[in-house]
Design a protein around this motif. Structure first.
Motif, mmCIF file in Angstrom:
data_model
loop_
_atom_site.group_PDB
_atom_site.id
_atom_site.type_symbol
_atom_site.label_atom_id
_atom_site.label_comp_id
_atom_site.label_asym_id
_atom_site.label_seq_id
_atom_site.Cartn_x
_atom_site.Cartn_y
_atom_site.Cartn_z
ATOM 1 N N MET A 8 0.869 -1.183 0.000
ATOM 2 C CA MET A 8 0.000 0.000 0.000
ATOM 3 C C MET A 8 0.900 1.225 0.000
ATOM 4 N N VAL A 9 1.652 1.358 -1.094
ATOM 5 C CA VAL A 9 2.657 2.417 -1.210
ATOM 6 C C VAL A 9 2.577 3.030 -2.604
ATOM 7 N N GLU A 10 3.018 4.276 -2.714
ATOM 8 C CA GLU A 10 3.143 4.885 -4.031
ATOM 9 C C GLU A 10 4.414 4.358 -4.703
ATOM 10 N N HIS A 11 4.340 4.099 -5.977
ATOM 11 C CA HIS A 11 5.475 3.604 -6.769
ATOM 12 C C HIS A 11 6.115 2.330 -6.187
ATOM 13 N N PRO A 12 5.336 1.260 -6.071
ATOM 14 C CA PRO A 12 5.883 0.005 -5.537
ATOM 15 C C PRO A 12 7.040 -0.538 -6.372
ATOM 16 N N GLU A 13 7.109 -0.113 -7.631
ATOM 17 C CA GLU A 13 8.182 -0.607 -8.511
ATOM 18 C C GLU A 13 9.567 -0.265 -7.961
ATOM 19 N N LYS A 14 9.663 0.767 -7.134
ATOM 20 C CA LYS A 14 10.965 1.165 -6.558
ATOM 21 C C LYS A 14 11.501 0.127 -5.560
ATOM 22 N N ALA B 184 10.649 -11.975 0.287
ATOM 23 C CA ALA B 184 9.214 -11.949 -0.020
ATOM 24 C C ALA B 184 8.916 -12.991 -1.099
ATOM 25 N N ASP B 185 7.800 -13.691 -0.958
ATOM 26 C CA ASP B 185 7.403 -14.699 -1.953
ATOM 27 C C ASP B 185 6.466 -14.119 -3.010
ATOM 28 N N SER B 186 5.724 -13.093 -2.604
ATOM 29 C CA SER B 186 4.727 -12.506 -3.499
ATOM 30 C C SER B 186 4.629 -11.016 -3.197
ATOM 31 N N MET B 187 4.325 -10.244 -4.224
ATOM 32 C CA MET B 187 4.108 -8.816 -4.022
ATOM 33 C C MET B 187 2.791 -8.432 -4.672
ATOM 34 N N SER B 188 1.934 -7.746 -3.893
ATOM 35 C CA SER B 188 0.627 -7.322 -4.380
ATOM 36 C C SER B 188 0.623 -5.810 -4.544
ATOM 37 N N VAL B 189 0.275 -5.328 -5.746
ATOM 38 C CA VAL B 189 0.286 -3.891 -5.999
ATOM 39 C C VAL B 189 -1.105 -3.398 -6.409
ATOM 40 N N HIS B 190 -1.446 -2.210 -5.920
ATOM 41 C CA HIS B 190 -2.724 -1.583 -6.246
ATOM 42 C C HIS B 190 -2.671 -0.957 -7.636
ATOM 43 N N VAL B 191 -3.778 -1.074 -8.348
ATOM 44 C CA VAL B 191 -3.905 -0.498 -9.689
ATOM 45 C C VAL B 191 -3.490 0.973 -9.687
ATOM 46 N N GLU B 192 -3.965 1.710 -8.658
ATOM 47 C CA GLU B 192 -3.778 3.165 -8.636
ATOM 48 C C GLU B 192 -2.372 3.600 -8.212
ATOM 49 N N SER B 193 -1.526 2.656 -7.776
ATOM 50 C CA SER B 193 -0.261 3.036 -7.142
ATOM 51 C C SER B 193 0.909 3.162 -8.107
ATOM 52 N N THR B 194 0.730 2.669 -9.323
ATOM 53 C CA THR B 194 1.852 2.641 -10.266
ATOM 54 C C THR B 194 1.374 3.058 -11.658
ATOM 55 N N PRO B 195 2.147 3.901 -12.363
ATOM 56 C CA PRO B 195 1.682 4.360 -13.679
ATOM 57 C C PRO B 195 1.741 3.272 -14.753
ATOM 58 N N HIS B 196 2.595 2.252 -14.538
ATOM 59 C CA HIS B 196 2.756 1.207 -15.556
ATOM 60 C C HIS B 196 2.496 -0.159 -14.923
ATOM 61 N N LEU B 197 1.220 -0.464 -14.723
ATOM 62 C CA LEU B 197 0.840 -1.673 -13.982
ATOM 63 C C LEU B 197 1.425 -2.941 -14.606
ATOM 64 N N HIS B 198 1.269 -3.104 -15.909
ATOM 65 C CA HIS B 198 1.755 -4.315 -16.574
ATOM 66 C C HIS B 198 3.260 -4.461 -16.373
ATOM 67 N N GLY B 199 3.994 -3.369 -16.570
ATOM 68 C CA GLY B 199 5.450 -3.400 -16.412
ATOM 69 C C GLY B 199 5.881 -3.721 -14.993
ATOM 70 N N THR B 200 5.161 -3.173 -14.018
ATOM 71 C CA THR B 200 5.491 -3.432 -12.609
ATOM 72 C C THR B 200 5.273 -4.906 -12.274
ATOM 73 N N LEU B 201 4.170 -5.473 -12.738
ATOM 74 C CA LEU B 201 3.895 -6.898 -12.494
ATOM 75 C C LEU B 201 4.959 -7.772 -13.170
ATOM 76 N N GLN B 202 5.371 -7.358 -14.359
ATOM 77 C CA GLN B 202 6.427 -8.081 -15.083
ATOM 78 C C GLN B 202 7.741 -8.067 -14.284
ATOM 79 N N GLN B 203 8.074 -6.894 -13.730
ATOM 80 C CA GLN B 203 9.290 -6.761 -12.919
ATOM 81 C C GLN B 203 9.248 -7.657 -11.681
ATOM 82 N N ILE B 204 8.068 -7.737 -11.052
ATOM 83 C CA ILE B 204 7.912 -8.580 -9.856
ATOM 84 C C ILE B 204 8.203 -10.034 -10.221
#
Length: 217
Positions: free
Chosen positions: A68-74, A84-104
């Motif tokens: 529950m953070v801004e810019h979880p990609e950082k 961590a085994d899994s990371m859950s990110v909010h739709v509203e928290s990152t400008p590039h959702l697909h890219g952030t999920l790919q990075q995870i």
């Protein structure tokens, strides 16, 4: 899909995290839900990567980090390194959702997308084929101890129907106000991972986890 209880350590004793996590393991929980809040994306401020790193050697339970953070990609690389085994990110928290999920996923973790009570399933349809889990918030994010919002079950049911129609295999997690009364509603709607904080840690942890499991059986 297997049913999993994922107690949130937001409701644990902050001075005795290790003890409480070991109790969860002994009580039969499958997952530890770790709420990371930055005081910006939500009003609360909790803990960071240090807690994950400190707890990792103490248990083999699956660590589900809810960002529950801004810019979880950082923070992807450091959370992966911490265990961590899994990371859950909010739709509203990152400008590039697909890219952030790919990075995870590239960092070796499972990737999960989160929708708040006011967020539509429509917004995450483009990433459903790539995620390991969808977390449906059943309260507004930020603080524990809130009352379950029954209307969110429509989204769980919608996701369950999409998963079946498209032959996808993401898990559906619910978080907020989960008790031995509300867990059966979430199960009926199609959820299989259940985050419970206040309910688990108020009173006897072992008994409370058993009550939740009894409802799933």
């Amino acid at each position: 899909m297997d049913y999993k209880i994922a107690p949130s350590i937001l409701s644990a004793d902050f001075g005795h995290f290790t003890r409480d996590v070991k109790r969860l393991e002994q009580a039969g929980a499958e997952v530890v839900h770790i709420d990371i809040m930055d005081g910006h994306f939500v009003d609360n401020l909790t803990f960071g990567v240090g807690v994950v790193a400190a707890l990792r050697p103490e248990t083999s339970l699956f660590f589900d980090c809810h960002m529950m953070v801004e810019h979880p990609e950082k923070y992807i690389t450091e959370f992966a390194k911490a265990g961590a085994d899994s990371m859950s990110v909010h739709v509203e928290s990152t400008p590039h959702l697909h890219g952030t999920l790919q990075q995870i996923k590239n960092a070796g973790m499972k990737a999960s997308v989160v929708i708040n009570p006011g967020t539509s399933v429509e917004l995450i349809k483009p990433v459903l084929s790539m995620v390991d889990m969808v977390l449906v918030m059943t309260v507004n994010p930020g603080f524990g101890g809130q009352k379950f919002i029954p209307e969110t079950m429509e989204k769980v049911a919608e996701l369950s129907a999409i998963r079946e129609a498209k032959n996808l295999n993401f898990e559906i997690e619910v978080d907020g106000g989960i008790t031995d009364e509300t867990i059966s509603l979430a199960k009926a709607a199609g959820a299989n991972v259940f985050v419970a904080g206040s309910f688990v840690f108020k009173g006897n942890v072992e008994d409370n986890i058993k009550k939740l499991k009894d409802q799933l059986n």
